[in-house]
Design a protein around this motif. Structure first.
Motif, mmCIF file in Angstrom:
data_model
loop_
_atom_site.group_PDB
_atom_site.id
_atom_site.type_symbol
_atom_site.label_atom_id
_atom_site.label_comp_id
_atom_site.label_asym_id
_atom_site.label_seq_id
_atom_site.Cartn_x
_atom_site.Cartn_y
_atom_site.Cartn_z
ATOM 1 N N PRO A 25 0.849 -1.208 0.000
ATOM 2 C CA PRO A 25 0.000 0.000 0.000
ATOM 3 C C PRO A 25 0.880 1.252 0.000
ATOM 4 O O PRO A 25 2.044 1.227 0.404
ATOM 5 N N ASP A 26 0.290 2.369 -0.441
ATOM 6 C CA ASP A 26 1.038 3.635 -0.530
ATOM 7 C C ASP A 26 1.702 4.025 0.781
ATOM 8 O O ASP A 26 2.792 4.607 0.786
ATOM 9 N N SER A 27 1.061 3.705 1.896
ATOM 10 C CA SER A 27 1.615 4.117 3.196
ATOM 11 C C SER A 27 2.990 3.498 3.450
ATOM 12 O O SER A 27 3.793 4.041 4.203
ATOM 13 N N PRO A 54 8.698 -3.110 -4.461
ATOM 14 C CA PRO A 54 7.401 -2.942 -3.800
ATOM 15 C C PRO A 54 6.519 -4.200 -3.769
ATOM 16 O O PRO A 54 5.377 -4.122 -3.315
ATOM 17 N N ASP A 55 7.043 -5.322 -4.210
ATOM 18 C CA ASP A 55 6.227 -6.543 -4.236
ATOM 19 C C ASP A 55 6.370 -7.273 -2.898
ATOM 20 O O ASP A 55 7.433 -7.824 -2.578
ATOM 21 N N HIS A 68 11.433 1.641 4.177
ATOM 22 C CA HIS A 68 10.654 2.221 3.087
ATOM 23 C C HIS A 68 11.505 2.454 1.840
ATOM 24 O O HIS A 68 10.984 2.470 0.724
ATOM 25 N N THR A 69 12.804 2.660 2.034
ATOM 26 C CA THR A 69 13.685 2.749 0.858
ATOM 27 C C THR A 69 13.643 1.428 0.099
ATOM 28 O O THR A 69 13.510 1.400 -1.136
#
Lengths: 83, 83, 83, 83, 83, 83
Positions: C5-7, C42-43, C35-36
């Motif tokens: 998710p974007d968060s 992002p998977d 988050h980096t």
């Protein structure tokens, strides 16, 4: 096990980051790096077995010298670079 | 799973970067480095299995000591290098 | 693919490097580091497969803790070391 | 060969280290790190083949995130940490 | 042996860390990193053989970009971050 | 064993971090890095055997150049970046 004496486990030998000369500051950087490893692995037999490996491996020697470089950054800044 | 107690998961033990002496600052650097790893991997059984590997591998010991060197840079600066 | 998710992709959660305490600053360092990686990969399925490897490998844990140490240097300086 | 467009080879996109927010500063850190690699290896086909490897290898992801952490130290200092 | 010309062995091309723009500063960081390697290994044939390996290996590319990031920290500080 | 002469074991050749030019500062960074390794491994035969390995391995060359970059950060700061 063949545990190192307490003197080899002091984290900051001399209890200060301040030294009279860059040469002494560099020697302290090496000593602090070594004593950190002594605290993680205080068994002299294991350390000596490890030394046989890393001291003849150029990549290990480069890695060890990098740790000294980082410790020296701190000590040099503490001493205002002995300007 | 054998999860570490909460006290081992505190990120900055003592809640401050300020210490009275360089020796205490260095001990804090080691503790902060350890607790970071505890937060990434809180299972004591896995940590102890890992210790059997890294504590006898000179390259791992060099890498671990580098992390302590970096943490100590921060703590030493926080304490104005205990000048 | 199972995209985060974007968060989880916000680069600086909270939109500031300033925190009230060193403990919060350290937690932010860990979050920024995570988050980096989320932004590079992002998977979630791949991340979870990776976690099974690095979380039991002491050299990977040491490497991960080094990244946190570097992020924390920045955050600690931003906060004037919470002096 | 499938060479990247010039826009991907600019070393400091935006021609400044100053950003309005930490979020933008972090995005710039990632961009600068990527563009450095673009300059060393400007062939998109090779870069995409490499991405298939490093993006699923946790040690590579940790290493990549460390480079971003170092770039961000510079950018955060440039911006006085957005205090 | 196919030794590099002297111009490739200058340690700080331009004899200064000061540049007009961040872009020029970044280019200088790359150049300084390259010339350091030239000084350690001045044989162009060996360097070109090495380039065939590292330029297609994502871990090598990440490592190379980290060296540039560290050089750039120094150059950016020298230039007061071009504020 | 073929031990290096004392001059190769001085930790800070010239006994100062201050140099007239960036070029001299960079040369000092290289020298300090080399002498650190000399102190860890003072046997010239082992060093020369190691050089045959690391000087043709691009990853080793990158690692060696990173150590020089870190030493140079310290020397450049000591010299106020020769501004």
């Amino acid at each position: 096990m063949n545990i190192l004496p307490d003197s080899e486990l002091v984290l900051i030998p001399g209890e200060s980051l301040l030294t009279r000369t860059p040469e002494e500051g560099r020697a302290l950087a090496i000593l602090i790096a070594q004593h950190t490893i002594h605290n993680i692995q205080p068994d002299l037999d294991i350390l000596e077995a490890g030394r046989k490996l890393y001291s003849v491996d150029p990549d290990s020697l480069i890695a060890a010298s990098q740790v000294v470089a980082i410790e020296f950054q701190t000590i040099a800044a503490a001493n205002n670079y002995w300007r």
